[in-house]
Design a protein around this motif. Structure first.
Motif, PDB file in Angstrom:
ATOM      1  N   ALA A   1       0.802  -1.084  -0.085  1.00  8.07           N
ATOM      2  CA  ALA A   1       0.145  -0.056  -0.054  1.00  8.07           C
ATOM      3  C   ALA A   1       0.928   1.085   0.112  1.00  8.07           C
TER       4      ALA A   1
ATOM      5  N   VAL B   1       0.643   5.061   0.719  1.00  6.45           N
ATOM      6  CA  VAL B   1      -0.259   6.046   1.331  1.00  6.45           C
ATOM      7  C   VAL B   1       0.205   7.534   1.283  1.00  6.45           C
TER       8      VAL B   1
ATOM      9  N   SER C   1      -9.653   3.830  -1.989  1.00  4.81           N
ATOM     10  CA  SER C   1      -8.181   3.467  -2.577  1.00  4.81           C
ATOM     11  C   SER C   1      -8.590   3.154  -4.129  1.00  4.81           C
TER      12      SER C   1
ATOM     13  N   TYR D   1      -3.558   4.961  -1.167  1.00  5.84           N
ATOM     14  CA  TYR D   1      -4.684   5.560  -0.682  1.00  5.84           C
ATOM     15  C   TYR D   1      -4.506   6.904  -0.548  1.00  5.84           C
TER      16      TYR D   1
ATOM     17  N   TRP E   1      -7.046   4.893   5.714  1.00  7.93           N
ATOM     18  CA  TRP E   1      -6.109   3.832   5.438  1.00  7.93           C
ATOM     19  C   TRP E   1      -5.511   2.962   6.641  1.00  7.93           C
TER      20      TRP E   1
END
Length: 424
Positions: free
Chosen positions: A138, A140, A170, A185, A215
């Motif tokens: 992920a 962010v 997302s 995200y 997130w």
């Protein structure tokens, strides 16, 4: 009789024995030749697998732990074509598709980063995909985080075609070939906040001690998280802490003027602590651990104010001596290093949480030529030179210098994998 015997012995001693000294060396050399060739593989095998002295493992470990500092180096010419282009990758946003938007100068694509201490290998899509097999990755952060992940998806797409989808705040790309998920995200402050709007408040409202749950609520599903933020803190803002106003930046309100360094630090600390608290106290996935990477601040290259016609017209990288890392760029980078080190100390009591810095500030600083500039829009000069031209000197053309960030990213992951294999 005795005379004959003596004569024979004398002749043998005088003639035969000296001859042996002449004959023996060539015979010995011939024997040695066949001996060594017959048994050479055997002795090579023994030499190769013979036990090392007791002190050697420590020396090897020291050498193993010494890693290259990819942040120190220079940009050098490279004739290799980029791994992808606008035709082969559909993930490139129009505003970053500089060539398709009519940029005439394409030389910005033909530079590579050469670290001073080592070589930085080209990005290997299969290697990256193998390292994230069966994992959730992920990103962010803000639009620079999106810029980096767009580069990454384009690089990976040269080997494996992903399936894109939208999920509650997302965007995700799934790679069926490796059962791997890569997601982004949108969280420009990392913490809870409201961005300024064209219609409405012209300032950010940021809550420095409340992580952005969009997130953070999914943290238990992540195997690796990459944090990237900073530019939205330059905008006029009001900062809250403990449900009361802590101060403001670039506003005329009657609040303490605290700038953006302290809020930037507090926001990053809140984000890192939320990961530690969320994964360190969670036994359901705590055994698997989580890796955390903080991408350092990416400098801008506006020649003039960004909101008053500033441009970025340079066509080549800076030399090291031309541009020094200083001022705001240097200070924000230092804060990120300090907070990551603090997080490492706090995470020790839990185990299974690894932190790393993806230090791209210096190598990005030296690339004023890699931004879309006026070519954030298609053919901005098709009808002549307009009076006002909007320029993007923050984000990066694709393909372009930001692909190097993912080359360093891959090397970081390879280092982690090697350490894990060593520990096993």
């Amino acid at each position: 009789m005795m005379t004959n015997t003596y004569t024979l012995k004398y002749k043998f001693t005088k003639n035969i024995i000296p001859s042996i000294f002449y004959i023996f060396p060539p015979i010995a050399l011939i024997c040695l030749y066949f001996y060594s060739h017959s048994f050479a593989p055997f002795f090579t095998l023994i030499t190769h697998y013979s036990p090392l002295p007791a002190s050697t493992p420590t020396e090897i470990e020291k050498a193993y732990e010494k890693t290259c500092d990819y942040s120190i180096g220079k940009w050098v010419h490279d004739k290799r074509e980029p791994l992808y282009n606008a035709t082969t990758c559909s993930n490139i946003k129009q505003s970053l598709n500089c060539i398709s938007n009519g940029r005439p100068n394409t030389t910005y694509q033909y530079w590579r980063w050469k670290p001073s201490e080592c070589n930085l290998p080209m990005f290997k899509p299969n290697t990256f995909l193998n390292l994230i097999k069966n994992k959730q990755i992920a990103f962010v952060g803000d639009s620079l985080a999106r810029n980096q992940i767009d580069s990454l998806i384009c690089l990976l797409s040269t080997t494996s075609t992903p399936q894109g989808s939208q999920h509650k705040g997302s965007t995700k790309w799934y790679f069926p070939s490796h059962n791997a998920n890569v997601s982004i995200y949108w969280s420009p402050f990392l913490v809870k906040g409201e961005q300024r709007k064209n219609k409405g408040p012209n300032y950010n409202t940021i809550f420095l001690d409340h992580v952005n749950e969009k997130w953070a609520n999914d943290i238990n599903e992540m195997d690796l998280v990459v944090l990237s933020f900073g530019h939205w803190f330059m905008v006029p803002s009001i900062y809250y802490e403990g449900d009361s106003v802590l101060g403001s930046h670039d506003l005329k309100f009657n609040y303490p003027k605290i700038g953006f360094y302290v809020p930037f630090r507090k926001a990053l600390r809140t984000a890192l602590n939320s990961i530690i608290d969320g994964r360190g106290n969670n036994s359901s996935k705590g055994n698997n651990g989580i890796d955390v990477i903080v991408t350092t601040y990416s400098p801008t290259h506006f020649e003039g104010d960004w909101d008053k016609g500033g441009t970025c017209s340079k066509s080549e990288p800076y030399e090291n001596e031309e541009k020094k890392l200083e001022g705001m760029d240097d200070e924000l980078r230092k804060i990120e290093f300090e907070e990551v080190e603090n997080a490492k100390v706090k995470a020790k009591e839990f185990g299974g949480i690894r932190f790393e810095i993806l230090d791209i500030t210096k190598l990005a600083l030296l690339r004023p030529d890699g931004h879309p500039g006026a070519y954030m829009n298609p053919f901005p000069f098709a009808k002549g030179v307009p009076k006002h031209v909007q320029n993007d000197c923050v984000h990066w053309c694709l393909p372009g210098p930001i692909d190097t960030w993912n080359e360093v990213f891959l090397e970081t992951m390879k280092k982690w994998d090697q350490r894990s294999q060593k520990e096993k």
